[in-house]
Every structure is written in structure tokens, then in C-alpha cells.
Design a protein around this motif. Sequence first.
Motif, short mmCIF file in Angstrom:
data_model
loop_
_atom_site.label_atom_id
_atom_site.label_comp_id
_atom_site.label_asym_id
_atom_site.label_seq_id
_atom_site.Cartn_x
_atom_site.Cartn_y
_atom_site.Cartn_z
N ARG A 42 53.25 78.93 15.66
CA ARG A 42 52.20 79.66 15.38
C ARG A 42 52.98 81.06 14.67
O ARG A 42 52.18 82.07 14.24
CB ARG A 42 51.53 80.41 16.51
CG ARG A 42 50.94 79.50 17.49
CD ARG A 42 49.79 78.61 16.59
NE ARG A 42 48.77 79.36 16.22
CZ ARG A 42 47.59 79.81 16.81
NH1 ARG A 42 47.36 79.03 17.79
NH2 ARG A 42 46.84 80.40 16.23
N ASP A 43 54.15 80.99 14.13
CA ASP A 43 54.93 81.94 13.52
C ASP A 43 54.77 81.69 11.85
O ASP A 43 55.26 80.59 11.44
CB ASP A 43 56.45 82.00 13.58
CG ASP A 43 56.89 83.00 13.15
OD1 ASP A 43 56.60 83.70 12.09
OD2 ASP A 43 58.04 83.66 13.63
N PRO A 44 53.77 82.49 11.23
CA PRO A 44 53.63 82.24 9.72
C PRO A 44 54.84 82.38 8.95
O PRO A 44 54.87 81.96 7.78
CB PRO A 44 52.52 83.27 9.42
CG PRO A 44 52.96 84.38 10.35
CD PRO A 44 53.32 83.79 11.54
N CYS A 53 53.70 82.91 22.47
CA CYS A 53 54.98 83.55 21.82
C CYS A 53 56.30 83.41 22.49
O CYS A 53 57.12 84.13 22.41
CB CYS A 53 54.59 85.16 21.77
SG CYS A 53 53.27 85.55 20.93
N THR A 182 42.41 80.41 17.61
CA THR A 182 42.39 81.59 16.82
C THR A 182 43.31 81.52 15.65
O THR A 182 44.37 80.65 15.91
CB THR A 182 42.40 82.72 17.60
OG1 THR A 182 43.72 82.55 18.59
CG2 THR A 182 41.26 82.89 18.68
N GLU A 183 43.17 82.19 14.57
CA GLU A 183 43.94 82.15 13.30
C GLU A 183 45.29 82.66 13.89
O GLU A 183 46.46 82.33 13.29
CB GLU A 183 43.37 83.02 12.39
CG GLU A 183 42.23 82.24 11.71
CD GLU A 183 41.73 82.93 10.24
OE1 GLU A 183 42.64 83.89 9.83
OE2 GLU A 183 40.67 82.62 9.84
N GLN A 184 45.34 83.89 14.71
CA GLN A 184 46.50 84.25 15.22
C GLN A 184 46.73 84.20 16.60
O GLN A 184 45.69 84.60 17.43
CB GLN A 184 46.84 85.90 14.94
CG GLN A 184 46.71 86.17 13.35
CD GLN A 184 46.83 87.74 13.15
OE1 GLN A 184 46.49 88.62 13.76
NE2 GLN A 184 47.56 87.95 12.01
N GLN A 186 47.21 84.33 20.64
CA GLN A 186 46.92 85.60 21.28
C GLN A 186 48.01 85.78 22.34
O GLN A 186 47.92 86.29 23.43
CB GLN A 186 45.63 85.30 22.12
CG GLN A 186 44.42 84.97 21.05
CD GLN A 186 44.29 86.38 20.26
OE1 GLN A 186 43.77 87.59 20.83
NE2 GLN A 186 43.94 86.15 19.04
N CYS A 187 49.06 84.92 22.33
CA CYS A 187 50.05 84.95 23.30
C CYS A 187 49.93 84.80 24.78
O CYS A 187 50.48 85.55 25.61
CB CYS A 187 50.95 86.29 22.89
SG CYS A 187 51.65 86.71 21.19
#
Length: 319
Positions: A42-44, A53, A182-184, A186-187
Motif C-alpha cells: 500500500r506504499d505508493p 502499515c 480504500t485508495e489510501q 487506513q492502517c
Amino acid sequence: MYGRLLAALALAAGPAASDPVLSLPIDCELGETCYIQQFVDRDPGAGARDFTCGTLSYDGHKGTDFALPTLRAMQQGVDVRAAAPGIVQGTRNSMPDQLYTSDTAAQIDGRECGNGIVLKHEDGWETQYCHMRQGSIRVKSGDVIGAGTVLGQVGLSGKTQFPHLHLSVRKDGQVVDPFDTTEQAQCGQGGDSLWAETPDYVPGALMDVGFAPLVPEYDAILAGDAAQDVLSDQSSGLVLYGLAYGGLKGDVMRIEIMGPDGPFGGQQVELERNRARFFRAYGRRLTAERWPAGTYTGTVSLVRDGQVISQKSTTATVQ
């Protein structure tokens, strides 16, 4: 800390009405006979992180890896199942099961998925199943199948160094993390999940433990050939090992052996850096005429920040 994380994940929202609802794509018991070793990255940027995370991913990883502990487990046969109903779009079934090395890189170029299947679902959704066992695939292009249909078995084909099923989920060609859509990410705070029952997030765990007459080679542990249930009382050594995944720098693997007459020995080994997969061992050389006969119990614990996050025990008989 991990109790709060799991509680947050348990509150994750379910899929929207138009989204697929995924069932477990592998016929095993998570945490016992198989493990989720890596998640979608999930790291861009150039780094890597999973949807919590955490560190269970690597740069550019596009799926979820359901790993088996040993090659022996693979050879015994573990079924891959359709995570959702769909139509078979394509298959590959002829690539050999072998560890990826620099010597095999050229022959798998462009076929890193190995043997696998792509399923098309409604509304632009796809699932892809990679690294399956040569000759095991049971479906063909155009087949209409239901959720839970056996597709084949877990293998070691393509770009992989351990037996596992890599599951990719895509919407209109774009990778989607089934644990958090989700696009980012949510950890771990409750992003939307595609799973009918979201698997627990385990931040690292023991996969296999065993006794041996000497410190085994890693290849023997991976093969599932290292452990012995019965040892000679004149074995040159008596060793307990543990195989784990998801190790972080500073983690401690605690290895303890109880003999038939009481404590035999043990040690704690601290990891010097992060490790995707690793093993550690403790043992003693034979210095007397023979080992005391009887049952030996070994317990291996993975300790993080002072807490045991995983533990496995085993026994062996000395005679």
C-alpha cells in the motif's frame, strides 16, 4: 497493542452491494497449516507497507500470499478454491514446480505468475490465482463456476521461493486490496473489506518446529525433511529449531527444551534485521555415553516488544 489492532480490524466494513464477496481461496487452517505471509503493498513510493502499515509486504506486491510451511505440505496436496463465482478467462498448467533462482529467471520471464487461473466476475472484477502446482488445474477457459469450486492445488511455479498461493484482486484492471479497498490504507482502522469473514491479521508467526540430531540446513527445513520424531540415544547432538515468517529487527526467538528428567536447556536469539522467513536453532552435543531415554518437549516462542506473538511446541522420543 495487537489486541487493539485485531479489535479494529474486526470492525471493518463489508463489501458494497456491487462488490464481490470473497471466501478463503485455499483449503487449509489459517495459523495452523497455512499462513498469510504477505499482503498488497500500500506504499505508493519505493517502500512497502501492508494495509495495517505493517511490514508484511514488499515493494510492488500486488496480491495476498497464502503460504504453506514446507514443500512436504505442498506435495501432500492443498486445494485452491474459487474465492467468488465467475467465469474462467484463462489458465496455465505446464510450468514446473521449482524454486526461483537466477538460473531459472530467463525461462519464467513474462510468466512470473507460474501456473494459474484468471476468473472474471461481475462489474469489471477479476481474481487471479498464481504459483499453482503443475498439472493440478481442473478447470478450463469458459467454465462457469461457483464460489468454493476446486481450481487446482498450491504449488511452486513461477517466480517464488516458497510454496504458496498468490491471490490478486482487480477492478477494471486496477489492483484492489481485499483487506482494505480504500485508495489510501487506513492502517488497520476499519477500511472496507471484500472478505465474507475477514481473516485475522497476524504480524508474524512460527510455521514449523522440530527436533533434529544436528542443526539442519535451511533447504531441509523448507522441504519438511528436517524434523525427526525419534532420535537415537547416541545421536551426536540434540537440536530444536523453529521456522517463522514476518520477523522484525529486535524480535526474539526463544527456544526451550524439557527432557525426561527436567529442563534440558535453551536460548534466546535476537534478530539483527527484518526477515521475511527465517529459522533459528538451539542444541547440545553429546558429551556423555548416551542421552537420557524418554520424551523431550520443545517449545519455540516468537517475542516482540516483550510479548509472545506466536508459540509452537513439539515432542521427540529418545531411545
